[in-house]
Design an enzyme around this catalytic site. Structure first.
Site, PDB file in Angstrom:
ATOM      1  CD  GLU A 232      39.455  47.202  29.367  1.00 24.18           C
ATOM      2  OE1 GLU A 232      39.673  46.112  28.775  1.00 24.18           O
ATOM      3  OE2 GLU A 232      40.083  47.577  30.353  1.00 24.18           O
TER       4      GLU A 232
ATOM      5  CB  THR B 179      39.630  43.521  36.340  1.00 26.57           C
ATOM      6  OG1 THR B 179      41.021  43.627  36.098  1.00 26.57           O
ATOM      7  CG2 THR B 179      39.037  44.916  36.435  1.00 26.57           C
TER       8      THR B 179
HETATM    9  N1  HSE Z   1      40.021  51.292  37.087  1.00 24.34           N
HETATM   10  C1  HSE Z   1      40.006  49.873  36.908  1.00 24.34           C
HETATM   11  C2  HSE Z   1      39.843  49.225  38.268  1.00 24.34           C
HETATM   12  C3  HSE Z   1      41.292  49.423  36.284  1.00 24.34           C
HETATM   13  O1  HSE Z   1      40.542  49.629  39.191  1.00 24.34           O
HETATM   14  O2  HSE Z   1      39.026  48.314  38.409  1.00 24.34           O
HETATM   15  C4  HSE Z   1      41.398  47.947  36.066  1.00 24.34           C
HETATM   16  O3  HSE Z   1      42.701  47.639  35.563  1.00 24.34           O
END
Ligand code: HSE
Length: 334
Positions: free
Chosen positions: A155, A208
């Protein structure tokens, strides 16, 4: 509870060679599920897995040390075949190093069965499928919690921060709370039977990494009070099986007001879903996917249908999914 861990040291034990037994063969195919992170009010700390979509990894043992990626399908050429740049191979390599098996030769075939940049934990599903394939091939009975830091590395590579609210539910299945990142403290939460999730992915690109950059990094105390009340309410609702409490707690005053701007007709879609009887509605992960909880499958299907029709009307393509919460996590499919 075994899932609630405070000290997350990775396994240092040497895993036997494949030739020495312990593994199940020289090739394996694994499915890992998509996930809904944040669950509206729990930015970076809550997530759950769904039954579909998800990604598949086929992993084969080779006789040349090192990891290769021979094929990626379903990505429109967007993902790197270079094993030093792909989240799946990088996570698997970290795992192999931790168990003293960096000498192993593995080839990865990644079949993307879900959209990239959708807010459904696309990179997590791939990474978790890869890690689960590797540990199963090796016959290593390492617990999922010990694999989590390797998945978080993926990630970090994919979006600049190793958040766990996609990878943890993809690995463990079910509904997961990351109570703390340092030290890592992860808790599996119960959830009421019969809760359905309606997901709509509008085909607009929301990476993201960028969706994280637009969030405010300072918040007002009055907003924090609302937010932690809602998180506590959601977790209580999950324990109590109180769907009304779950629904009224799923409100986000911190992130959604900013990120909703990236999603076409977000508030219109919320109005439509709630009118059809949804319990709650919000952004899945960093978006652009949105999701609603419903009390039954029929309502979930009506929600996805209505939202898809609306998106078509405003000339935006979409994919839809209806699922219960997936308690199983990754699974061997071949
Ligand atoms: N918690 C993360 C965000 C999840 O909201 O950036 C990304 O899928």
């Amino acid at each position: 509870m075994e899932d609630n861990i405070h000290d997350l040291k990775t396994s240092t034990k040497k895993v036997p060679s494949l030739a020495g037994g312990g593994g199940i063969g020289d090739s394996i195919q694994v499915f890992a599920p998509a996930t809904v992170a944040n669950v509206v009010c729990g930015f970076d700390v809550l997530g759950f897995a769904v039954n579909e979509p998800g990604d598949e990894v086929i992993m084969r043992v080779t006789n040349k040390p090192g990891i290769t990626i021979s094929k990626i399908t379903g990505d429109d050429g967007r993902l790197p075949l270079d094993p030093t740049k792909n989240t799946v191979s990088v996570s698997v390599m970290h795992y192999l190093q931790s168990i003293g098996r960096a000498d192993l030769g593995l080839d990865i075939e990644l079949n993307k069965k879900m959209p990239i940049g959708s807010g459904l934990g696309s990179s997590s599903a791939s990474t978790v499928a890869g890690l689960f394939a590797a540990k199963t091939l090796l016959g290593d009975n390492v617990s999922p919690i010990k694999l989590l830091p390797f998945a978080m590395k993926g990630e970090e590579m994919a979006c600049g921060y190793g958040h766990a609210d996609n990878v943890a539910p993809a690995l463990f299945g079910g509904f997961v709370l990351i109570r703390s990142y340092e030290p890592l403290d992860v808790i599996r939460l119960p959830h009421p039977e019969g809760l359905y999730c309606a997901i709509v992915f509008p085909e607009v690109d929301v990476p993201t990494r960028e969706a994280r950059q637009i969030i405010r990094n300072k918040i007002l105390m009055k907003d924090a009070v609302i937010q932690w009340g809602n998180i506590a309410g959601l977790v209580s609702g999950l324990f109590m099986g109180d769907i009304d409490l779950i629904g009224r707690s799923m409100q986000d005053v911190l992130v959604e007001p900013v990120r909703s701007m990236l999603i076409p007709d977000f508030y219109k879609m919320r109005e439509m879903a709630m009118e059809l009887g949804a319990v709650s509605f919000g952004i899945s992960g960093s978006g652009p996917s949105v999701f609603a909880f419903t009390r039954d499958e029929e309502t979930a299907r009506q929600v996805t249908q209505k939202l898809q029709q609306h998106l078509t009307h405003i000339k935006i393509g979409s994919n839809t999914y209806v699922s219960t919460i997936n308690d199983a996590g990754p699974r061997v499919i071949g």
